[in-house]
Design a protein around this motif. Structure first.
Motif, PDB file in Angstrom:
ATOM      1  N   ALA A  19      34.291 -12.789 -44.500  1.00 59.44           N
ATOM      2  CA  ALA A  19      33.789 -11.425 -44.350  1.00 59.44           C
ATOM      3  C   ALA A  19      32.326 -11.431 -43.931  1.00 59.44           C
ATOM      4  O   ALA A  19      31.896 -10.625 -43.092  1.00 59.44           O
ATOM      5  CB  ALA A  19      33.958 -10.665 -45.664  1.00 59.44           C
ATOM      6  N   GLY A  20      31.550 -12.338 -44.511  1.00 63.89           N
ATOM      7  CA  GLY A  20      30.153 -12.449 -44.125  1.00 63.89           C
ATOM      8  C   GLY A  20      29.997 -12.848 -42.671  1.00 63.89           C
ATOM      9  O   GLY A  20      29.162 -12.290 -41.943  1.00 63.89           O
ATOM     10  N   ARG A  21      30.821 -13.784 -42.251  1.00 63.01           N
ATOM     11  CA  ARG A  21      30.761 -14.190 -40.832  1.00 63.01           C
ATOM     12  C   ARG A  21      31.243 -13.074 -39.928  1.00 63.01           C
ATOM     13  O   ARG A  21      30.770 -12.899 -38.800  1.00 63.01           O
ATOM     14  CB  ARG A  21      31.610 -15.440 -40.628  1.00 63.01           C
ATOM     15  CG  ARG A  21      31.023 -16.682 -41.300  1.00 63.01           C
ATOM     16  CD  ARG A  21      31.967 -17.858 -41.229  1.00 63.01           C
ATOM     17  NE  ARG A  21      31.380 -19.045 -41.846  1.00 63.01           N
ATOM     18  CZ  ARG A  21      32.055 -20.127 -42.177  1.00 63.01           C
ATOM     19  NH1 ARG A  21      33.368 -20.174 -41.935  1.00 63.01           N
ATOM     20  NH2 ARG A  21      31.444 -21.149 -42.741  1.00 63.01           N
ATOM     21  N   GLY A  22      32.202 -12.290 -40.456  1.00 65.42           N
ATOM     22  CA  GLY A  22      32.746 -11.198 -39.650  1.00 65.42           C
ATOM     23  C   GLY A  22      31.746 -10.086 -39.373  1.00 65.42           C
ATOM     24  O   GLY A  22      31.881  -9.359 -38.376  1.00 65.42           O
ATOM     25  N   ILE A  23      30.763  -9.919 -40.240  1.00 61.83           N
ATOM     26  CA  ILE A  23      29.752  -8.872 -39.996  1.00 61.83           C
ATOM     27  C   ILE A  23      28.527  -9.432 -39.285  1.00 61.83           C
ATOM     28  O   ILE A  23      27.485  -8.777 -39.213  1.00 61.83           O
ATOM     29  CB  ILE A  23      29.326  -8.200 -41.318  1.00 61.83           C
ATOM     30  CG1 ILE A  23      28.683  -9.215 -42.267  1.00 61.83           C
ATOM     31  CG2 ILE A  23      30.505  -7.513 -41.967  1.00 61.83           C
ATOM     32  CD1 ILE A  23      28.130  -8.594 -43.533  1.00 61.83           C
ATOM     33  N   GLY A  24      28.652 -10.650 -38.777  1.00 59.69           N
ATOM     34  CA  GLY A  24      27.607 -11.195 -37.917  1.00 59.69           C
ATOM     35  C   GLY A  24      26.611 -12.114 -38.586  1.00 59.69           C
ATOM     36  O   GLY A  24      25.596 -12.465 -37.983  1.00 59.69           O
TER      37      GLY A  24
ATOM     38  N   SER B 169      24.946 -15.545 -39.782  1.00 62.88           N
ATOM     39  CA  SER B 169      24.979 -16.939 -39.364  1.00 62.88           C
ATOM     40  C   SER B 169      25.381 -17.819 -40.548  1.00 62.88           C
ATOM     41  O   SER B 169      25.454 -17.349 -41.686  1.00 62.88           O
ATOM     42  CB  SER B 169      23.602 -17.367 -38.841  1.00 62.88           C
ATOM     43  OG  SER B 169      22.637 -17.283 -39.876  1.00 62.88           O
ATOM     44  N   GLY B 170      25.600 -19.102 -40.286  1.00 61.58           N
ATOM     45  CA  GLY B 170      25.970 -20.022 -41.351  1.00 61.58           C
ATOM     46  C   GLY B 170      24.952 -20.055 -42.490  1.00 61.58           C
ATOM     47  O   GLY B 170      25.309 -19.934 -43.661  1.00 61.58           O
ATOM     48  N   PRO B 171      23.649 -20.237 -42.178  1.00 66.08           N
ATOM     49  CA  PRO B 171      22.647 -20.224 -43.257  1.00 66.08           C
ATOM     50  C   PRO B 171      22.585 -18.892 -44.003  1.00 66.08           C
ATOM     51  O   PRO B 171      22.359 -18.872 -45.212  1.00 66.08           O
ATOM     52  CB  PRO B 171      21.328 -20.497 -42.514  1.00 66.08           C
ATOM     53  CG  PRO B 171      21.743 -21.251 -41.293  1.00 66.08           C
ATOM     54  CD  PRO B 171      23.060 -20.668 -40.905  1.00 66.08           C
ATOM     55  N   GLU B 172      22.788 -17.788 -43.309  1.00 65.87           N
ATOM     56  CA  GLU B 172      22.763 -16.480 -43.966  1.00 65.87           C
ATOM     57  C   GLU B 172      23.940 -16.339 -44.930  1.00 65.87           C
ATOM     58  O   GLU B 172      23.789 -15.808 -46.046  1.00 65.87           O
ATOM     59  CB  GLU B 172      22.800 -15.363 -42.929  1.00 65.87           C
ATOM     60  CG  GLU B 172      21.491 -15.162 -42.193  1.00 65.87           C
ATOM     61  CD  GLU B 172      21.584 -14.066 -41.139  1.00 65.87           C
ATOM     62  OE1 GLU B 172      20.581 -13.372 -40.922  1.00 65.87           O
ATOM     63  OE2 GLU B 172      22.671 -13.913 -40.539  1.00 65.87           O
ATOM     64  N   VAL B 173      25.106 -16.806 -44.533  1.00 63.47           N
ATOM     65  CA  VAL B 173      26.274 -16.765 -45.421  1.00 63.47           C
ATOM     66  C   VAL B 173      26.009 -17.607 -46.667  1.00 63.47           C
ATOM     67  O   VAL B 173      26.339 -17.211 -47.790  1.00 63.47           O
ATOM     68  CB  VAL B 173      27.534 -17.260 -44.687  1.00 63.47           C
ATOM     69  CG1 VAL B 173      28.694 -17.434 -45.653  1.00 63.47           C
ATOM     70  CG2 VAL B 173      27.919 -16.283 -43.589  1.00 63.47           C
ATOM     71  N   LEU B 174      25.398 -18.761 -46.456  1.00 66.16           N
ATOM     72  CA  LEU B 174      25.093 -19.641 -47.586  1.00 66.16           C
ATOM     73  C   LEU B 174      24.123 -18.975 -48.558  1.00 66.16           C
ATOM     74  O   LEU B 174      24.345 -18.968 -49.776  1.00 66.16           O
ATOM     75  CB  LEU B 174      24.503 -20.955 -47.075  1.00 66.16           C
ATOM     76  CG  LEU B 174      24.001 -21.933 -48.147  1.00 66.16           C
ATOM     77  CD1 LEU B 174      25.149 -22.428 -49.003  1.00 66.16           C
ATOM     78  CD2 LEU B 174      23.264 -23.100 -47.487  1.00 66.16           C
TER      79      LEU B 174
END
Length: 264
Positions: free
Chosen positions: A168-173, A175-180
């Motif tokens: 879901a985090g990746r789906g709203i745009g 990045s990998g570090p932001e999801v982490l």
């Protein structure tokens, strides 16, 4: 005749109770119990020390100047070792849950397990023979001994995050570090902090052994009591080490509550 909706009453009761509830289901009263117990026991120790009938050897070993110096050294070596443990284990745990590095995670945890499985006094003495006696050798031994709980819990916490939330985090745009940083770490934080609390207690307890390699700490008084067959010295040193361990564990619990994201 007006009737009360039981749902509303129950909800209101829940709200009133929640005001006294901390994140993670722990009440504020329970959180205050441990420091109060530590303070009461320490005051009891002070009163005993001031009124006890001690011989000259016990008097010099338990002199306030010596106690404060050993306590200061014990706290310093514990804090330095704990900071290094967290600074190494958390990033390493994150790395071992990313991409191809996942394949070597079991091997790294096995090495950390071996370090903790080794007798602590043996590990510290062997490091001293290899690297020399002193403060930093003691820190290295404590870091090796305290690494496993934080590393294991970091890996477990991150692996336990619901994959749908990551997607879901990746789906709203994101990045990998932001999801982490914004999804995975906040959700894994309670598990990671539990590992840090465990490591803190392990380090503060094991730090009593670094006196054998000239690094100071409360282990000096404990060793003197054992060597000289002075029961009051042994009990006093053991009590101070136990109180310090309880206080450090409480600090870790407070940090866990403060750092826990809202709603978790």
């Amino acid at each position: 005749m007006t009737t009360l909706d039981p749902t509303v009453v129950d909800t209101g009761t829940t709200v009133r109770r929640s005001r006294f509830q901390l994140p993670g289901g722990e009440s504020a009263a329970m959180l205050l119990v441990l420091p109060i117990v530590v303070v009461v026991l320490f005051i009891g120790f002070v009163i005993w020390r001031q009124t006890a009938d001690l011989d000259s050897i016990e008097e010099s070993t338990l002199a306030w100047g010596a106690i404060w110096e050993q306590l200061r050294d014990h706290i310093v070596i514990t804090l330095v070792s704990s900071v290094i443990v967290v600074a190494v284990a958390v990033p390493l745990g994150i790395l071992l849950t990313r991409g191809r590095a996942r394949a070597i995670a079991p091997a790294v945890v096995a090495v950390a397990n071996a370090g903790q499985a080794a007798p602590s006094i043996g590990l510290i003495v062997l490091l001293a023979i290899w690297l020399g006696f002193g403060f930093w050798t003691a820190v290295l031994g404590l870091v090796v001994y305290g690494l496993l709980p934080v590393l294991r819990n970091t890996i477990t916490g991150l692996q336990g995050v619901d994959p749908t939330l990551v997607e879901a985090g990746r789906g709203i745009g994101m990045s990998g570090p932001e999801v982490l940083l914004r999804v995975e770490l906040p959700l894994a934080l309670p598990v990671i902090m539990a590992g840090i609390r465990t490591a803190l207690v392990l380090v503060v307890g094991t730090a009593a052994l670094v006196t054998f390699i000239g690094a100071g700490g409360l282990g000096g008084a404990l060793t003197s009591g054992i060597t000289l067959f002075r029961f009051p010295v042994m009990v006093a040193a053991a009590l101070l080490i136990a109180l310090l361990a309880l206080l450090i564990e409480w600090v870790g619990r407070v940090l866990e509550i403060v750092l826990r994201p809202k709603g978790i």
